[in-house]
Design a protein around this motif. Structure first.
Motif, PDB file in Angstrom:
ATOM      1  N   GLU A 149     -34.943  -6.321 -31.489  1.00 19.24           N
ATOM      2  CA  GLU A 149     -34.090  -7.589 -31.254  1.00 19.24           C
ATOM      3  C   GLU A 149     -34.823  -8.726 -31.017  1.00 19.24           C
ATOM      4  N   ASN A 150     -34.704  -9.885 -31.453  1.00 22.42           N
ATOM      5  CA  ASN A 150     -35.123 -11.281 -31.103  1.00 22.42           C
ATOM      6  C   ASN A 150     -34.040 -12.315 -30.495  1.00 22.42           C
ATOM      7  N   TYR A 151     -33.806 -12.415 -29.263  1.00 26.39           N
ATOM      8  CA  TYR A 151     -33.088 -13.290 -28.564  1.00 26.39           C
ATOM      9  C   TYR A 151     -33.415 -14.629 -28.433  1.00 26.39           C
ATOM     10  N   PRO A 152     -32.635 -15.674 -28.757  1.00 26.63           N
ATOM     11  CA  PRO A 152     -33.261 -17.172 -28.858  1.00 26.63           C
ATOM     12  C   PRO A 152     -33.550 -17.678 -27.205  1.00 26.63           C
ATOM     13  N   ILE A 153     -32.918 -16.960 -26.091  1.00 28.89           N
ATOM     14  CA  ILE A 153     -33.110 -17.211 -24.932  1.00 28.89           C
ATOM     15  C   ILE A 153     -33.414 -16.493 -24.005  1.00 28.89           C
ATOM     16  N   ASP A 154     -34.536 -16.223 -23.222  1.00 29.99           N
ATOM     17  CA  ASP A 154     -34.924 -15.574 -22.175  1.00 29.99           C
ATOM     18  C   ASP A 154     -34.250 -15.907 -21.073  1.00 29.99           C
ATOM     19  N   LEU A 155     -33.992 -14.907 -20.200  1.00 32.67           N
ATOM     20  CA  LEU A 155     -33.461 -15.182 -18.699  1.00 32.67           C
ATOM     21  C   LEU A 155     -34.520 -15.878 -17.884  1.00 32.67           C
ATOM     22  N   GLY A 156     -35.910 -15.382 -18.100  1.00 37.76           N
ATOM     23  CA  GLY A 156     -37.143 -15.860 -17.319  1.00 37.76           C
ATOM     24  C   GLY A 156     -37.306 -17.421 -17.626  1.00 37.76           C
ATOM     25  N   TRP A 157     -36.745 -17.854 -18.779  1.00 36.10           N
ATOM     26  CA  TRP A 157     -37.003 -19.393 -19.196  1.00 36.10           C
ATOM     27  C   TRP A 157     -36.351 -20.218 -18.242  1.00 36.10           C
ATOM     28  N   ILE A 158     -35.318 -19.826 -17.422  1.00 29.05           N
ATOM     29  CA  ILE A 158     -34.326 -20.539 -16.774  1.00 29.05           C
ATOM     30  C   ILE A 158     -34.973 -20.670 -15.384  1.00 29.05           C
ATOM     31  N   SER A 202     -28.029 -16.732 -22.221  1.00 33.30           N
ATOM     32  CA  SER A 202     -29.073 -15.655 -22.357  1.00 33.30           C
ATOM     33  C   SER A 202     -28.340 -14.222 -21.764  1.00 33.30           C
ATOM     34  N   LEU A 203     -27.322 -13.945 -21.514  1.00 29.10           N
ATOM     35  CA  LEU A 203     -26.497 -12.956 -21.260  1.00 29.10           C
ATOM     36  C   LEU A 203     -26.920 -11.770 -22.211  1.00 29.10           C
ATOM     37  N   PRO A 204     -26.733 -12.077 -23.807  1.00 28.24           N
ATOM     38  CA  PRO A 204     -27.082 -10.803 -24.563  1.00 28.24           C
ATOM     39  C   PRO A 204     -28.500 -10.360 -24.450  1.00 28.24           C
ATOM     40  N   SER A 205     -29.634 -11.095 -23.959  1.00 28.06           N
ATOM     41  CA  SER A 205     -30.853 -10.724 -23.862  1.00 28.06           C
ATOM     42  C   SER A 205     -30.824  -9.690 -22.921  1.00 28.06           C
ATOM     43  N   ILE A 206     -30.003  -9.403 -21.842  1.00 25.59           N
ATOM     44  CA  ILE A 206     -30.172  -8.372 -21.104  1.00 25.59           C
ATOM     45  C   ILE A 206     -29.009  -7.158 -21.014  1.00 25.59           C
ATOM     46  N   LEU A 207     -28.479  -7.281 -22.126  1.00 25.10           N
ATOM     47  CA  LEU A 207     -27.348  -6.261 -22.375  1.00 25.10           C
ATOM     48  C   LEU A 207     -28.140  -4.993 -22.964  1.00 25.10           C
ATOM     49  N   PRO A 208     -27.741  -3.881 -22.831  1.00 20.51           N
ATOM     50  CA  PRO A 208     -28.342  -2.679 -23.608  1.00 20.51           C
ATOM     51  C   PRO A 208     -27.611  -2.799 -25.090  1.00 20.51           C
ATOM     52  N   SER A 209     -28.928  -2.020 -25.868  1.00 17.90           N
ATOM     53  CA  SER A 209     -28.310  -1.961 -27.238  1.00 17.90           C
ATOM     54  C   SER A 209     -27.061  -1.228 -27.655  1.00 17.90           C
ATOM     55  N   LYS A 264     -36.483  -9.110 -20.257  1.00 17.72           N
ATOM     56  CA  LYS A 264     -37.062  -7.391 -20.561  1.00 17.72           C
ATOM     57  C   LYS A 264     -36.907  -6.613 -19.318  1.00 17.72           C
ATOM     58  N   VAL A 265     -37.515  -7.263 -18.157  1.00 26.57           N
ATOM     59  CA  VAL A 265     -37.315  -6.589 -16.772  1.00 26.57           C
ATOM     60  C   VAL A 265     -35.796  -6.166 -16.288  1.00 26.57           C
ATOM     61  N   ILE A 266     -34.965  -7.320 -16.469  1.00 25.77           N
ATOM     62  CA  ILE A 266     -33.748  -7.095 -15.909  1.00 25.77           C
ATOM     63  C   ILE A 266     -32.846  -6.001 -16.916  1.00 25.77           C
ATOM     64  N   ARG A 267     -33.145  -6.180 -18.241  1.00 21.41           N
ATOM     65  CA  ARG A 267     -32.381  -5.160 -19.240  1.00 21.41           C
ATOM     66  C   ARG A 267     -32.787  -3.804 -18.841  1.00 21.41           C
ATOM     67  N   GLU A 268     -34.077  -3.665 -18.452  1.00 19.33           N
ATOM     68  CA  GLU A 268     -34.135  -2.101 -18.105  1.00 19.33           C
ATOM     69  C   GLU A 268     -33.200  -1.770 -16.845  1.00 19.33           C
ATOM     70  N   LYS A 269     -33.539  -2.501 -15.946  1.00 21.39           N
ATOM     71  CA  LYS A 269     -32.180  -2.293 -14.886  1.00 21.39           C
ATOM     72  C   LYS A 269     -30.788  -2.018 -15.274  1.00 21.39           C
ATOM     73  N   VAL A 270     -30.511  -2.990 -16.108  1.00 21.86           N
ATOM     74  CA  VAL A 270     -29.333  -2.768 -16.841  1.00 21.86           C
ATOM     75  C   VAL A 270     -28.995  -1.259 -17.269  1.00 21.86           C
ATOM     76  N   LYS A 271     -30.023  -1.078 -18.096  1.00 18.07           N
ATOM     77  CA  LYS A 271     -30.161   0.132 -18.849  1.00 18.07           C
ATOM     78  C   LYS A 271     -29.800   1.381 -17.769  1.00 18.07           C
ATOM     79  N   LYS A 272     -30.464   1.271 -16.818  1.00 16.43           N
ATOM     80  CA  LYS A 272     -30.555   2.432 -15.757  1.00 16.43           C
ATOM     81  C   LYS A 272     -29.249   2.477 -15.208  1.00 16.43           C
TER      82      LYS A 272
END
Length: 460
Positions: A189-198, A234-241, A411-419
């Motif tokens: 997936e390629n998200y237009p906004i990364d949470l780390g940019w904010i 930016s929320l979709p970028s941390i949601l699990p697939s 990417k980091v926060i998304r792994e926490k969400v997946k867990k």
């Protein structure tokens, strides 16, 4: 003797089998269609006649034939142009121009005047209905082949025109059998906004992380320019697939409304819908005649972002109460009773007042107290009670905006969400098997809340 082939009709998100019967008898050239056809179905007689003629056969108007087309069940409204192909094949069989076995086959497709087949809406629903009703094969336009082929338990044949379809049915031509693998469409997936940019906004980011982990509804309030909208996007970028089953469910919805991309028949990213605050109640929750899905259904398994939340009409906001609670919307009409899924995460953003600066330490609010009360009165208690998390998004200082970026990336926060989602999946395994409910904390029923949310005396 009348000829008969099988087709399908779309009812909401599901399909129903339709019998296309044709009686062709000697008489003046007449072509009638019965069985509650809409305007598009009635006009199919002219498309069918031209396509049959272009394919090298005798059309209904080239011979003294009185043609009667019956679409059964007769009390079911038939709409769209997908009956062109089955009507053509049934007519050619009735007039003894071709002979084939229609049993165990479903036909659907719109014909151009030269006999070519155009793509249709809802091919995924049609393939699912064919499998469930025990049919062995579905024949449809080539451009819908990849979409329908996601259903493995049925033979899918894609054809490009009427002549090719007839040659295949008569055994004169073999159609290619391409193997469509779902994993092809689960690319990175390629998200237009990364949470780390904010920059900054640690509290809001933490709220987004909790919302993503448990699929909790979130309300953000703050002055203009504080970053509410970009945080929401930016929320979709941390949601699990999406899982394959969820992707199939979402793709089915987008196929029915005609929003499924041709090059990507399986949607692998969670939907993010952001309707304008002038959207009507029907646009948001669905409806019309025949009923069609609204924004809450298009956001199923994803996010519904309502920016400028109090600016929406009050009746539109109040209509969200039941879908948020139940995870589905029931639409009743005189001839329709349809349920659309609507299990989404609501993400709302609002200014604290019409001017946006109520309570701001730097800018003075220019709103009268009555204006602020009227502004907030649109948000009723029952509606706000369905929102789990509230967070204030303040203005950032200059030094914070220019500080080095040390925030966690998506990417980091998304792994926490997946867990967190894996823990919830294990927690609800028994509930899923018994009741086929959701996998997140926000979808817990009362017995599960009593079991998993015990509070000790110290916490109380």
């Amino acid at each position: 003797m009348p000829s008969k082939v099988f087709s399908v009709a779309l009812i909401g998100l599901n399909a129903q089998i339709v019998e296309v019967e044709i009686d062709a008898s000697y008489g003046l050239p007449v072509f009638n269609i019965v069985g509650l056809p809409d305007k598009a179905v009635q006009e199919s007689k002219d498309r069918v006649a031209s396509a049959i003629k272009s394919s090298g056969f005798k059309s209904p108007y080239q011979q003294p034939t009185r043609t009667l087309v019956s679409l059964a069940p007769a009390d079911l409204k038939k709409k769209g142009s997908l009956y062109d192909l089955p009507i053509s094949l049934a007519f050619l069989t009735a007039t003894k121009q071709i002979k084939f076995d229609p049993q165990g086959r479903i036909f659907t497709g719109e014909l151009a005047l030269d006999g070519n087949l155009r793509p249709i809406k809802g091919a995924l629903s049609f393939a699912l209905a064919a499998k469930e009703k025990g049919f062995k094969e579905i024949i449809l336009p080539w451009l819908n082949f990849a979409e329908a082929s996601l259903i493995k338990e049925i033979k899918v044949t894609g054809v490009k025109n009427l002549k090719e379809t007839i040659d295949y049915l008569l055994g004169k031509k073999e159609m290619p059998r391409l193997k469509i693998k779902p994993e092809w469409f689960f690319e990175k997936e390629n998200y237009p906004i990364d949470l780390g940019w904010i920059k900054g906004q640690e509290y809001a980011k933490r709220a987004l992380e909790i919302s993503a982990a448990g699929s909790h509804n979130l309300f953000m309030t703050g002055p203009p320019g504080a970053g509410k909208s970009i945080l929401a996007k930016s929320l979709p970028s941390i949601l699990p697939s999406l899982s394959f089953e969820e992707a199939l469910e979402v793709s089915k919805i987008y196929s029915v409304v005609g929003l499924l991309p041709e090059e990507k028949p399986l949607i692998n990213e969670r939907p993010f819908r952001s309707p304008h605050h002038t959207a009507s109640e029907v646009a948001l929750i669905g409806g019309g005649n025949p009923p069609k899905p609204g924004e809450i259904t298009l956001a199923h398994r994803g996010v519904l972002f309502l920016d400028e939340f109090p600016e929406f009409h009050r009746d539109v906001l109040e209509s969200l109460r039941q879908p948020i609670e139940e995870g589905e919307i029931t639409i009743l009409r005189s001839k329709h009773y349809i349920k659309f899924p609507s299990r989404f995460t609501l993400l709302a953003a609002s200014n604290p007042c019409p001017c946006g600066y109520f309570g701001d330490p730097e800018k003075e609010c220019k709103c009268h107290s009555s204006q602020i009360q009227n502004y907030r009165r649109k948000l009723s208690g029952p509606l706000m009670d369905r929102i789990d998390i509230f967070v204030t998004v303040p203005h950032l200082k200059y030094d914070k905006l220019t500080a080095p970026d040390e925030e966690n990336s998506s990417k980091v926060i998304r792994e926490k969400v997946k867990k967190a989602r894996e823990i919830q999946k294990e927690r609800f395994t028994e509930q899923i098997n018994r009741y086929a409910l959701g996998l997140t904390n926000s979808e817990m029923d009362i017995p599960k809340i009593k079991k998993c949310c015990q509070v000790d005396s110290k916490s109380e």
